[in-house]
Structures are given as structure tokens and as C-alpha cells.
Write a protein that holds these residues in place. Structure first.
Motif, mmCIF file in Angstrom:
data_model
loop_
_atom_site.group_PDB
_atom_site.id
_atom_site.type_symbol
_atom_site.label_atom_id
_atom_site.label_comp_id
_atom_site.label_asym_id
_atom_site.label_seq_id
_atom_site.Cartn_x
_atom_site.Cartn_y
_atom_site.Cartn_z
ATOM 1 N N LEU A 186 -19.506 -74.325 -57.890
ATOM 2 C CA LEU A 186 -19.495 -73.739 -56.554
ATOM 3 C C LEU A 186 -19.758 -72.240 -56.615
ATOM 4 C CD1 LEU A 186 -16.475 -75.579 -54.884
ATOM 5 C CD2 LEU A 186 -18.900 -75.837 -54.334
ATOM 6 N N TRP A 187 -19.080 -71.561 -57.555
ATOM 7 C CA TRP A 187 -19.282 -70.122 -57.693
ATOM 8 C C TRP A 187 -20.719 -69.805 -58.122
ATOM 9 C CZ3 TRP A 187 -17.002 -66.060 -55.875
ATOM 10 C CH2 TRP A 187 -15.642 -66.078 -55.584
ATOM 11 N N ALA A 188 -21.251 -70.600 -59.057
ATOM 12 C CA ALA A 188 -22.620 -70.345 -59.525
ATOM 13 C C ALA A 188 -23.624 -70.533 -58.393
ATOM 14 C CB ALA A 188 -22.940 -71.282 -60.689
ATOM 15 N N ALA A 189 -23.468 -71.609 -57.618
ATOM 16 C CA ALA A 189 -24.389 -71.845 -56.506
ATOM 17 C C ALA A 189 -24.263 -70.765 -55.445
ATOM 18 C CB ALA A 189 -24.110 -73.226 -55.897
ATOM 19 N N PHE A 190 -23.029 -70.364 -55.163
ATOM 20 C CA PHE A 190 -22.822 -69.331 -54.143
ATOM 21 C C PHE A 190 -23.397 -67.998 -54.600
ATOM 22 C CE2 PHE A 190 -20.246 -65.878 -52.381
ATOM 23 C CZ PHE A 190 -20.390 -66.127 -51.031
ATOM 24 N N MET A 191 -23.148 -67.614 -55.827
ATOM 25 C CA MET A 191 -23.639 -66.330 -56.332
ATOM 26 C C MET A 191 -25.165 -66.293 -56.372
ATOM 27 S SD MET A 191 -21.234 -64.143 -57.042
ATOM 28 C CE MET A 191 -19.508 -63.961 -57.474
ATOM 29 N N MET A 192 -25.768 -67.333 -56.918
ATOM 30 C CA MET A 192 -27.226 -67.341 -57.025
ATOM 31 C C MET A 192 -27.875 -67.376 -55.645
ATOM 32 S SD MET A 192 -28.108 -69.700 -60.379
ATOM 33 C CE MET A 192 -27.225 -71.149 -59.772
ATOM 34 N N GLY A 236 -21.501 -64.199 -43.264
ATOM 35 C CA GLY A 236 -21.340 -65.444 -44.005
ATOM 36 C C GLY A 236 -21.002 -65.267 -45.468
ATOM 37 N N LEU A 237 -21.645 -64.315 -46.144
ATOM 38 C CA LEU A 237 -21.366 -64.123 -47.568
ATOM 39 C C LEU A 237 -19.952 -63.613 -47.793
ATOM 40 C CD1 LEU A 237 -24.749 -62.577 -48.789
ATOM 41 C CD2 LEU A 237 -23.968 -64.948 -48.933
ATOM 42 N N ALA A 238 -19.507 -62.674 -46.967
ATOM 43 C CA ALA A 238 -18.123 -62.195 -47.077
ATOM 44 C C ALA A 238 -17.134 -63.313 -46.774
ATOM 45 C CB ALA A 238 -17.900 -61.022 -46.124
ATOM 46 N N PHE A 239 -17.455 -64.158 -45.806
ATOM 47 C CA PHE A 239 -16.619 -65.313 -45.482
ATOM 48 C C PHE A 239 -16.521 -66.264 -46.675
ATOM 49 C CE2 PHE A 239 -16.188 -69.652 -43.952
ATOM 50 C CZ PHE A 239 -15.111 -69.578 -43.085
ATOM 51 N N GLY A 240 -17.654 -66.508 -47.336
ATOM 52 C CA GLY A 240 -17.654 -67.390 -48.499
ATOM 53 C C GLY A 240 -16.816 -66.846 -49.641
ATOM 54 N N ILE A 241 -16.910 -65.537 -49.885
ATOM 55 C CA ILE A 241 -16.078 -64.933 -50.934
ATOM 56 C C ILE A 241 -14.602 -65.046 -50.575
ATOM 57 C CG2 ILE A 241 -15.456 -62.725 -51.999
ATOM 58 C CD1 ILE A 241 -18.401 -62.003 -51.962
ATOM 59 N N GLY A 242 -14.285 -64.880 -49.278
ATOM 60 C CA GLY A 242 -12.901 -65.021 -48.853
ATOM 61 C C GLY A 242 -12.363 -66.410 -49.105
ATOM 62 N N CYS A 243 -13.180 -67.424 -48.873
ATOM 63 C CA CYS A 243 -12.746 -68.808 -49.114
ATOM 64 C C CYS A 243 -12.641 -69.111 -50.603
ATOM 65 C CB CYS A 243 -13.718 -69.782 -48.452
ATOM 66 S SG CYS A 243 -13.573 -69.891 -46.667
ATOM 67 N N LEU A 244 -13.756 -68.980 -51.316
ATOM 68 C CA LEU A 244 -13.770 -69.338 -52.736
ATOM 69 C C LEU A 244 -12.806 -68.479 -53.544
ATOM 70 C CD1 LEU A 244 -17.563 -69.956 -53.450
ATOM 71 C CD2 LEU A 244 -15.739 -71.647 -53.276
ATOM 72 N N GLY A 245 -12.739 -67.170 -53.209
ATOM 73 C CA GLY A 245 -11.849 -66.290 -53.955
ATOM 74 C C GLY A 245 -10.390 -66.683 -53.824
ATOM 75 N N TYR A 246 -9.955 -66.987 -52.606
ATOM 76 C CA TYR A 246 -8.555 -67.367 -52.402
ATOM 77 C C TYR A 246 -8.255 -68.734 -53.000
ATOM 78 C CZ TYR A 246 -4.052 -67.920 -50.114
ATOM 79 O OH TYR A 246 -2.714 -68.105 -49.857
ATOM 80 N N TRP A 247 -9.193 -69.649 -52.879
ATOM 81 C CA TRP A 247 -8.984 -70.958 -53.498
ATOM 82 C C TRP A 247 -8.867 -70.830 -55.011
ATOM 83 C CZ3 TRP A 247 -13.322 -74.136 -50.574
ATOM 84 C CH2 TRP A 247 -12.961 -74.215 -49.224
#
Length: 529
Positions: free
Chosen positions: A156-162, A202-213
Motif C-alpha cells: 500500500l505504501w509503495a503504491a501510494f508513494m509511487m 487527497g495526498l495529505a489525506f492518504g498520508i493521514g490514513c496510512l500513517g496512522y494505521w
């Protein structure tokens, strides 16, 4: 012994509470009182409107300091204070010229009285919702105990980052989403809306989700989460040429951490490192964006300003009756290049090749002036109310038209004519001067409507913040939503745009909820197997 210890803790808590109340009340009231006296002596406005305006600011700040229960309310109080109180104090003290258009505002005492009453009502409307808000209970995300999520987390992190880096990189040469400037590639709807949302929040939202999880799963430290968010904010700021992105994105994530800092401690050394990282990224991104904007603005032709002897059209007339031959109709309008969720877009006309060849390196003094003005005149609020106060056609009919106005009217919008904006229409593009929620509410000419309308918007914003928190199980993602909604209220031209942004944020939260449920289902299948 046990009772004695509880008594001491209770006494300490009571003293801390009293001290907090004293500081919360004294700090804003001291500064409000100082500037009230200064403005009164200078004769800027009548005493009672001045007192109401400064008291409303002090009460709004004091209420949040006493009950910091909602990030949305904190963001809204801050943005209203910057856009109204700080801007008024700065211009009253310095006499600096106004950056945003103010229509036919004559700066008479009678006009200033109306502006201060409307602005004060907008700030005062935050007090009651602030006290009604309850703090949400803290809980780690359920992803922390999900075996399926732990296995999928690196992917998930790899797909989100790329995906995020590719989107930011592609936007640089093709510029399909640029804030405040003409864009290059016009994408079809709804692709433009999706990509604009990802770049705006959206990108900040995604970091907020994945980071907290990931923190809940024990895979990521709070300091690393914030560091990733800071880098994303700087890259997004540079890619979209928006100096404010690095502030909004980073502030949202920091606010999310502050809401649960007792459960997510960060050492002093890590805090110092984060502060140094953010300062370096902030200075670098602001300098880069300011330089690029000045170079690109130098290539812009002068906008087609309205002649001084040409009267402003009657804004109160229905929009369809004002359309001229060849203008865009709501039924056939092609979607604007910017997503409706991006209400901070305003720019001059398209670049001229002949002038682009004459672009020179911007003067350092001009860059410094832009940097300094960023902290005062960047915030929307006061000028828009000034323009509306000076307009003589206010009424409920105008307010209804303003609320129902569609972006397809482009530069023929109501506030564009009220403010006498000089932005000219371009095919397939929409460049607007921002009015803000309080100014739109003051289309009615009623201060009471401004107060009641802003109160209703506060309650709606709190409800959206709480809903997204429940759906995402992440206070960081909810903080991004809260800041986005607050910013959309104070910086908007057509309410339609803010409505679409709210829908996109809720849709993103529903998507993450579906992702959470998918992992729960996979865990159940693993247990059965």
C-alpha cells in the motif's frame, strides 16, 4: 492516603484550569483592547462597531482556547481572525493598499461600520458551536490488529508513494492543476476533478490514513509520519505553485498529532528535527514558488480591465438574462479545468509568447514583498465584505442567486461584478476573485443572517469532521478534512465548489472505510481457514 492524593490532584487540576481560563481570556482580550483603542483614536469607524468587532475576535479565540475540541473550529477561528481582524488591524495601522478588489468601497465611516459588524458577526458565530463540541474518544485504528493489513502495508505504501510522486512530477511539465495561473493541459471531466482533488488534499489525506494505521500497527513512529507529511506538503506546493499548500497540509497533520499527543509522544530531539525540517522545506518551497510565479506572471499580458467610465452591470438581474451572444450557457458549458473542489484559483489571462520572451529574473525586493504579504493579504475576508457593503443591490434575491450560481457562468459571476474584478474570461478556464462565506451571506444585507449562516456552517463542518473520523479511524485524516472544509468556507466564490469539495472528502472517507472493511473480511476468512 489515597483520598489525600486524589485531593492534591484535584487541587492541581483546579489551579491549572483557572490558570488556563485566565490565559485564554486575557491574551486575546489584551490585544483586541489595545487595537480597539488605537482604531478609536484614529477615527477609523464608530466606537460601537469597533468594540463589537474586536470583542468578537477576542471571544472567538478565547472560546477555542478554553475548549479546543474540534480541529475544524480551530482552523475556522484562525482563518477568520487572519482574514478579518489581523488584516483590518494591519491596514488601519499602515494604510497599505488593498491587494484584492474592493468594488466601489469608499472607506467612509458608515461603510466601515457595516464591514466591522458583518465581520464581527462571522467571528462571533464560532463561539457557541465551539462550546457545544465534544472531544472524540481516542482509539488506535483497527488496522493495527489486522493481519491482512500488516501483510499488505508495504504494498500500500509503495503504491501510494509511487503514484503520488508520479502525479506531482507529471503536473510540473503539463500543469493541469496550477493555483493562480493559466494551466497547460485541460483534462476531461471527471478526470480533472479527481486529479485536482488528489493534488489539493487527497495526498495529505492518504498520508493521514496510512500513517496512522501504520502507527497503530507499530510500524511507523509519529515523528516519521509528520516528516513524510511535511515532505509531501512541500512537493505539492512546488508542483501546484501554491504557497499555501505547505501551510495547510502540514498544519492539518500537526493538528491531528496535537489532538492525540498524549498517546503519540515525540521526543524533544525529534521535535527539534521536525521543526528544522519544516523550516527548511517551507523557506525553500516559498522561495521556489514565488520565483516561478513571478517569472510566469511576467509572461502574462495585462488583463482587460473595465473602463472607468463604464458602469458596473446590475448584478441583481438573473444570470441567464445577462448572457450575451457567444457566452457559455449552463447546459452546454464544458467543465472548467480546475476541479470545483479547488476554490482558491484566481489568475490573470493566458501567457503571451511575445511577452514570454521578455521575461527577466525577478527583483529580490519584489520577491520579499510577496513573501511578506503572504502572511497578511493572502487571507480572504475583509476586502470581500467591503465590496459587498458598497454594492447597493443587496437583498435576499441576490443571496439566492449567489448560493445557486454555477461555475459555468465563469467570469460573469455575481461577485466578479460586485468587486469589479479585472480577470477576463478565457475558453475552458475559470479565474475568479474569491469572496468567502461571510461575504456571500452578506449579500442579504443582514448582519443577523451572517451570524446565523456562519453558525450553521460551523455545525455542518463539525458534523463532516466527526463523520470522516468515524469512517477513516484516523485523527490525522480527519484533521485534513477539517482544515479543507474550514478553508473552503472562508475562501470560496461559488458555494457549489465548496459543496463538491465536501462530497469528495466524504467520498474519500467512504473509500477508506471500504478498505478497512475489506481487511476485516480477509481477517475473518483467515480465521476460518
Amino acid at each position: 492516603m489515597h483520598v489525600h492524593e486524589v485531593s492534591r490532584e484535584s487541587d492541581g487540576w483546579r489551579w491549572a484550569a483557572k490558570e488556563r481560563v485566565f490565559l485564554a481570556l486575557s491574551f486575546p482580550m489584551f490585544w483586541a483592547g489595545i487595537f480597539f483603542i488605537g482604531n478609536w483614536v484614529a477615527g477609523v469607524a464608530s466606537p460601537l462597531p469597533l468594540l463589537f468587532f474586536h470583542a468578537a475576535f477576542a471571544l472567538s479565540v478565547a472560546a477555542f482556547l478554553l475548549r479546543p475540541r474540534s480541529i475544524f473550529m480551530g482552523a475556522l477561528v484562525t482563518l477568520l481572525g487572519l482574514g478579518f481582524w489581523l488584516k483590518f488591524v494591519f491596514h488601519a495601522a499602515t494604510g497599505a493598499s488593498w491587494v484584492e478588489p474592493i468594488g466601489s468601497f469608499g472607506e467612509t465611516i458608515a461603510e466601515w461600520d457595516q464591514v466591522l459588524l458583518a465581520g464581527g458577526a462571522a467571528m462571533l458565530a464560532t463561539v457557541v458551536p465551539t462550546f457545544l463540541t465534544q472531544a472524540p474518544a481516542f482509539a488506535p485504528a483497527d488496522m493495527g490488529t489486522s493481519a491482512s493489513y500488516r501483510r499488505a502495508e508495504p504494498w500500500l505504501w509503495a503504491a501510494f508513494m509511487m503514484g503520488g510522486i508520479a502525479l506531482l512530477a507529471v503536473n510540473l511539465p503539463y500543469s493541469f492543476y496550477r493555483v493562480g495561473l493559466d494551466v497547460g493541459l485541460i483534462l476531461p471531466f471527471p478526470l480533472n476533478a479527481v486529479l485536482s482533488f488528489l493534488l489539493s488534499y487527497g495526498l495529505a489525506f492518504g498520508i493521514g490514513c496510512l500513517g496512522y494505521w501504520s502507527w497503530s500497527a507499530g510500524r511507523l513512529s509519529p515523528a516519521a509520519l509528520l516528516a513524510i507529511g511535511f515532505v509531501e506538503a512541500a512537493l505539492c506546493s512546488a508542483s501546484t505553485l501554491s504557497r499555501l499548500r505547505i501551510v495547510l497540509h502540514a498544519a492539518a497533520l500537526v493538528a491531528g498529532w496535537l489532538a492525540c499527543r498524549k498517546h503519540m509522544p515525540i521526543s524533544r530531539r525529534a521535535t527539534a528535527g521536525l521543526a528544522a525540517l519544516y523550516v527548511a522545506l517551507f523557506v525553500g518551497s516559498i522561495a521556489a514558488v514565488s520565483y516561478d510565479r513571478l517569472v510566469l506572471y511576467a509572461a502574462q499580458p495585462e488583463p482587460a480591465a473595465q473602463p472607468a467610465d463604464e458602469p458596473v452591470a446590475d448584478v441583481a438581474s438573473p444570470i441567464p438574462d445577462r448572457q450575451e451572444a457567444g457566452s457559455v450557457s449552463p447546459d452546454t458549458a464544458e467543465p472548467p479545468v480546475q476541479s470545483p473542489a479547488s476554490p482558491d484559483v484566481s489568475a490573470p489571462a493566458a501567457p503571451s509568447p511575445s511577452r514570454a520572451a521578455e521575461v527577466t529574473v525577478p527583483d529580490a525586493a519584489i520577491m520579499f514583498d510577496q513573501f511578506a504579504r503572504l502572511f497578511i493579504d493572502r487571507w480572504i475576508g475583509l476586502e470581500s465584505v467591503m465590496a459587498v457593503v458598497a454594492y447597493q443591490g443587496k437583498g435576499f434575491d441576490l443571496f439566492v442567486q449567489g448560493v445557486m450560481e454555477h461555475p459555468s457562468v465563469r467570469n460573469d459571476g455575481i461577485y466578479e461584478r460586485i468587486s469589479r474584478s479585472t480577470y477576463r474570461a478565457l475558453p475552458g478556464r475559470t479565474f475568479l476573485t474569491m469572496s468567502g462565506g461571510p461575504a456571500i451571506l452578506y449579500y442579504t444585507g443582514s448582519v443577523a443572517i451572517v451570524f446565523l449562516g456562519m453558525t450553521a456552517l460551523c455545525l455542518i463542518g463539525i458534523a463532516i469532521e466527526r463523520l470522516c473520523l468515524r469512517l477513516t479511524a484516523s485523527p490525522f485524516a480527519a484533521a485534513v478534512v477539517a482544515v479543507a472544509i474550514a478553508y473552503a468556507i472562508v475562501q470560496v466564490n461559488q458555494p457549489y465548489s465548496s459543496f463538491v469539495l465536501a462530497v469528495e472528502l466524504v467520498a474519500a472517507s467512504l473509500f477508506t472505510y471500504g478498505l478497512r472493511r475489506a481487511f476485516v473480511m480477509m481477517d475473518r476468512r483467515l480465521c476460518r481457514a
